[in-house]
Structures are given as C-alpha cells and as structure tokens.
Design an enzyme around this catalytic site. Structure first.
Site, PDB file in Angstrom:
ATOM      1  N   ASP A  67      -9.015  12.463  15.976  1.00  0.00           N
ATOM      2  CA  ASP A  67      -8.430  11.943  14.744  1.00  0.00           C
ATOM      3  C   ASP A  67      -8.073  13.140  13.865  1.00  0.00           C
ATOM      4  O   ASP A  67      -8.935  13.937  13.504  1.00  0.00           O
ATOM      5  CB  ASP A  67      -9.441  11.020  14.050  1.00  0.00           C
ATOM      6  CG  ASP A  67      -8.799  10.157  12.974  1.00  0.00           C
ATOM      7  OD1 ASP A  67      -7.763  10.570  12.405  1.00  0.00           O
ATOM      8  OD2 ASP A  67      -9.346   9.078  12.679  1.00  0.00           O
TER       9      ASP A  67
ATOM     10  N   ASP B 288      -2.156  10.859   8.833  1.00  0.00           N
ATOM     11  CA  ASP B 288      -3.445  10.506   9.435  1.00  0.00           C
ATOM     12  C   ASP B 288      -3.119   9.877  10.783  1.00  0.00           C
ATOM     13  O   ASP B 288      -2.417   8.872  10.849  1.00  0.00           O
ATOM     14  CB  ASP B 288      -4.149   9.519   8.488  1.00  0.00           C
ATOM     15  CG  ASP B 288      -5.570   9.188   8.909  1.00  0.00           C
ATOM     16  OD1 ASP B 288      -6.057   9.749   9.907  1.00  0.00           O
ATOM     17  OD2 ASP B 288      -6.196   8.350   8.216  1.00  0.00           O
TER      18      ASP B 288
ATOM     19  N   HIS C 218      -5.877   1.563   6.340  1.00  0.00           N
ATOM     20  CA  HIS C 218      -6.014   1.776   4.894  1.00  0.00           C
ATOM     21  C   HIS C 218      -4.708   2.211   4.254  1.00  0.00           C
ATOM     22  O   HIS C 218      -3.827   2.750   4.938  1.00  0.00           O
ATOM     23  CB  HIS C 218      -7.088   2.836   4.636  1.00  0.00           C
ATOM     24  CG  HIS C 218      -6.903   4.067   5.468  1.00  0.00           C
ATOM     25  ND1 HIS C 218      -6.173   5.146   5.050  1.00  0.00           N
ATOM     26  CD2 HIS C 218      -7.304   4.360   6.736  1.00  0.00           C
ATOM     27  CE1 HIS C 218      -6.159   6.057   6.003  1.00  0.00           C
ATOM     28  NE2 HIS C 218      -6.823   5.613   7.046  1.00  0.00           N
TER      29      HIS C 218
ATOM     30  N   HIS D   1      -8.123   7.426   1.851  1.00  0.00           N
ATOM     31  CA  HIS D   1      -8.940   6.286   2.263  1.00  0.00           C
ATOM     32  C   HIS D   1      -9.279   5.364   1.103  1.00  0.00           C
ATOM     33  O   HIS D   1      -9.869   4.322   1.289  1.00  0.00           O
ATOM     34  CB  HIS D   1     -10.237   6.751   2.938  1.00  0.00           C
ATOM     35  CG  HIS D   1     -10.117   6.887   4.424  1.00  0.00           C
ATOM     36  ND1 HIS D   1     -11.010   7.582   5.181  1.00  0.00           N
ATOM     37  CD2 HIS D   1      -9.208   6.393   5.283  1.00  0.00           C
ATOM     38  CE1 HIS D   1     -10.651   7.526   6.448  1.00  0.00           C
ATOM     39  NE2 HIS D   1      -9.554   6.817   6.536  1.00  0.00           N
TER      40      HIS D   1
ATOM     41  N   GLU E 138      -5.257   1.667  12.209  1.00  0.00           N
ATOM     42  CA  GLU E 138      -6.110   2.328  13.197  1.00  0.00           C
ATOM     43  C   GLU E 138      -7.052   1.364  13.900  1.00  0.00           C
ATOM     44  O   GLU E 138      -8.218   1.279  13.562  1.00  0.00           O
ATOM     45  CB  GLU E 138      -6.863   3.521  12.601  1.00  0.00           C
ATOM     46  CG  GLU E 138      -7.628   3.300  11.335  1.00  0.00           C
ATOM     47  CD  GLU E 138      -8.311   4.602  10.884  1.00  0.00           C
ATOM     48  OE1 GLU E 138      -8.890   5.299  11.721  1.00  0.00           O
ATOM     49  OE2 GLU E 138      -8.253   4.902   9.679  1.00  0.00           O
TER      50      GLU E 138
ATOM     51  N   GLU F 144      -4.069   5.577  16.084  1.00  0.00           N
ATOM     52  CA  GLU F 144      -3.730   5.515  14.656  1.00  0.00           C
ATOM     53  C   GLU F 144      -2.400   6.193  14.372  1.00  0.00           C
ATOM     54  O   GLU F 144      -2.074   7.224  14.949  1.00  0.00           O
ATOM     55  CB  GLU F 144      -4.824   6.213  13.821  1.00  0.00           C
ATOM     56  CG  GLU F 144      -4.527   6.217  12.321  1.00  0.00           C
ATOM     57  CD  GLU F 144      -5.654   6.809  11.476  1.00  0.00           C
ATOM     58  OE1 GLU F 144      -6.431   7.634  12.002  1.00  0.00           O
ATOM     59  OE2 GLU F 144      -5.738   6.443  10.291  1.00  0.00           O
TER      60      GLU F 144
END
Ligand code: MN
Ligand code: MN
Length: 296
Positions: free
Chosen positions: A86, A97, A155, A163, A188, A281
């Site tokens: 990640d 992200d 998110h 986040h 994700e 993700e």
C-alpha cells in the site's frame, strides 16, 4: 469545485505510484527483502519530487495493513504469500493512495479484490451515493465467492488529509453521503475467504503527529518536530527516524511521546484466525468520466 491545478497535482502523485505498481510487480519475487521493497518505493517517490504520504505498508497474509519494514528488517517474501503493498505519495499535499497484492502463485483472492475495485469504480459519477459504491464492491466479492474485511474501508481524500473525511465501507450500509464532481476518494476492498474482523496487534511501526506536548527527552522534541514539519503531520515510520536519532533512543522517545498524547500510533491490523487477505486500491476523482489517478 476542484481546479485544473489541483487535478494536475493529484495526477502527478498518482502517476508516480501507478508506475511503482507496474515496476514492483515485475521485480518482486520469493526471497525479495521487505526492507528493499520499502526503500525502493519510498526512494522512488522522493526522487520523483513527491513525498510519501505514509510509510509503505507491506502486510503479509493474515496481516491486512500497517506493517512497514523495521530498522534492519530481514524478512523476505515467501512462496505463496499474499503481499499487500500500500503506497501513498503526495505532491504539495495532494495525495495518491494505491495498493495491490503480489503473490508468486495465481490467487483467486487477488482477482476478487481487483474485480471488486473495478466494480466499485464503475458506478462512480457525480450524484452517486456512497452506499451504492459499497453495494457494487460487496456484490462483486460475493459473486467471486469471497467476503470482505468488514472493519476496513475506502475513504474521502482532501489536501494534507487522506483518511479523515468520510468512509466508504466494503459492506452494505445506509450512508447518506452523496458524491459530487471533484470529490476525491480511495476505494480499497480487502477480501478473504470468509468475513474477517481485523484487530490491532504488534508490532507498532507507524506513528503520526497528534498535537504539540511538553516532553522531557531531547530526542522526543526532535521527533515531534520531524512529525509535524518534515512529515507534514502525515504518518511516518519508526525506521525513518534512524537517520536522525540513535536507534537505542528511538523506542524510549516514542514511548514518551505516545504517553504524552503527542503522537498517534498505528498497530498492525490482522486476522487472529490466520485467514489470508488480499487488497486492491485506487484513488479516483469523481467526474462524469471519473479520473483514476493511480492507473497509467
Ligand atoms: Mn492505501
Ligand atoms: Mn486508503
């Protein structure tokens, strides 16, 4: 509304991590050291003129998230391991992200995670409800014969904030949140063979600035300053501190800072029943034609 300039920065950060996904999937193999993976990824982000938005998470099998290589980490990728990587990068606070899962063998769980992500992305448009995205992700997992990690979510993303906005669950929900043009989100899905609830476990390798607090040790004050300024209040790794502070002092200083409430810690999140977990993700800008910033 989001400006062209902001979109360009999200895209710039996204292109760096998108290329890393391709490069790392070509180079990782059983025996590769986790520390080498982490340093390669973080080094590439810095060389590209961006900064890590958090330490590279390299979480294996029943660990879902928040493991990052330790100082002097000797662990390697094993045959058949599900290695979730990640990666976060930011340009001027605009975050990309992105995560993928490597395995030396063909893995139905990885396919299920990627399929669920794609199905989630496919329903994104201005006016879409968060609950609709969740349903698309969950429905895809179920049709693959898999189940979600129920307490990990996608998110919303904002500048210097990746986040903290709202969550996009991977399970059905009644969220009344409706997305508009220019909203930035990360989807994700985490999948396993049956529904998992991850719990916090050792080790703790990732921390984040919470607030300025009076502390006694000189090293604690140094870490507080790094956390707030150099890392822009984004999460950081214990490993990063070894460049500035003697490894012997790091542990004590982090303990003092945590007790004082100056730092938040992020323990590893894992399934105590040992089920293997896969993750995928991407970061997406909501548009009539959504922009997936983290794909080439
Ligand atoms: Mn991520
Ligand atoms: Mn994320």
């Amino acid at each position: 509304m989001i400006s062209e300039d902001e979109i360009a920065k999200y895209r710039e950060a996204g292109a760096i991590v998108a290329k890393l996904r391709v490069d790392m999937l070509k180079t990782i193999r059983p025996g590769t050291k986790l520390l080498d993976i982490g340093e390669k990824i973080e080094g590439t982000i810095l060389k590209a003129g961006a900064k890590p938005a958090f330490p590279v998470n390299i979480s294996i099998n029943e660990s879902a998230a928040h493991y990052t290589p330790q100082i002097g980490d000797e662990k390697t990728v094993g045959d058949g391991d599900l290695v979730k990587i990640d990666i976060g990068a930011h340009v001027d606070g605009y975050v990309a992200d992105m995560a993928f899962t490597y395995c030396s063998e063909k893995s139905p769980l990885i396919k299920a995670a990627e399929d669920a992500l794609r199905e989630g992305i496919s329903v994104i448009r201005p006016g879409v409800k968060v609950s609709e995205i969740s349903q698309a992700i969950y429905g895809s997992m179920k049709s693959s014969g898999c189940a979600p990690v129920v307490n990990l979510s996608g998110h919303g993303i904002g500048r210097y904030d990746f986040h903290g906005r709202f969550s996009i669950p991977n399970v059905p929900n009644n969220s009344s949140i409706v997305l508009g043009e220019g909203d930035v989100i990360a989807l994700e899905p985490f999948v396993a063979e049956s529904a998992v609830h991850v719990t916090e476990a050792n080790p703790v390798e990732i921390y984040q600035f919470a607030q300025k607090r009076p502390v006694r040790m000189m090293e604690s004050r140094k870490i507080m300053s790094l956390a707030e300024n150099d890392y822009s209040s984004f999460p950081f790794a214990k490993r990063w501190l070894a460049k500035h502070i003697s490894p012997m002092k790091i542990k004590m200083a982090l303990l003092e800072l945590e007790r004082a409430g100056a730092l938040q810690s992020y323990p590893v999140l894992k399934d105590m029943q040992g089920r293997k977990i896969a993750q995928a993700e991407d970061t997406i800008i909501v548009m009539d034609k959504p922009i997936v910033t983290t794909r080439l």
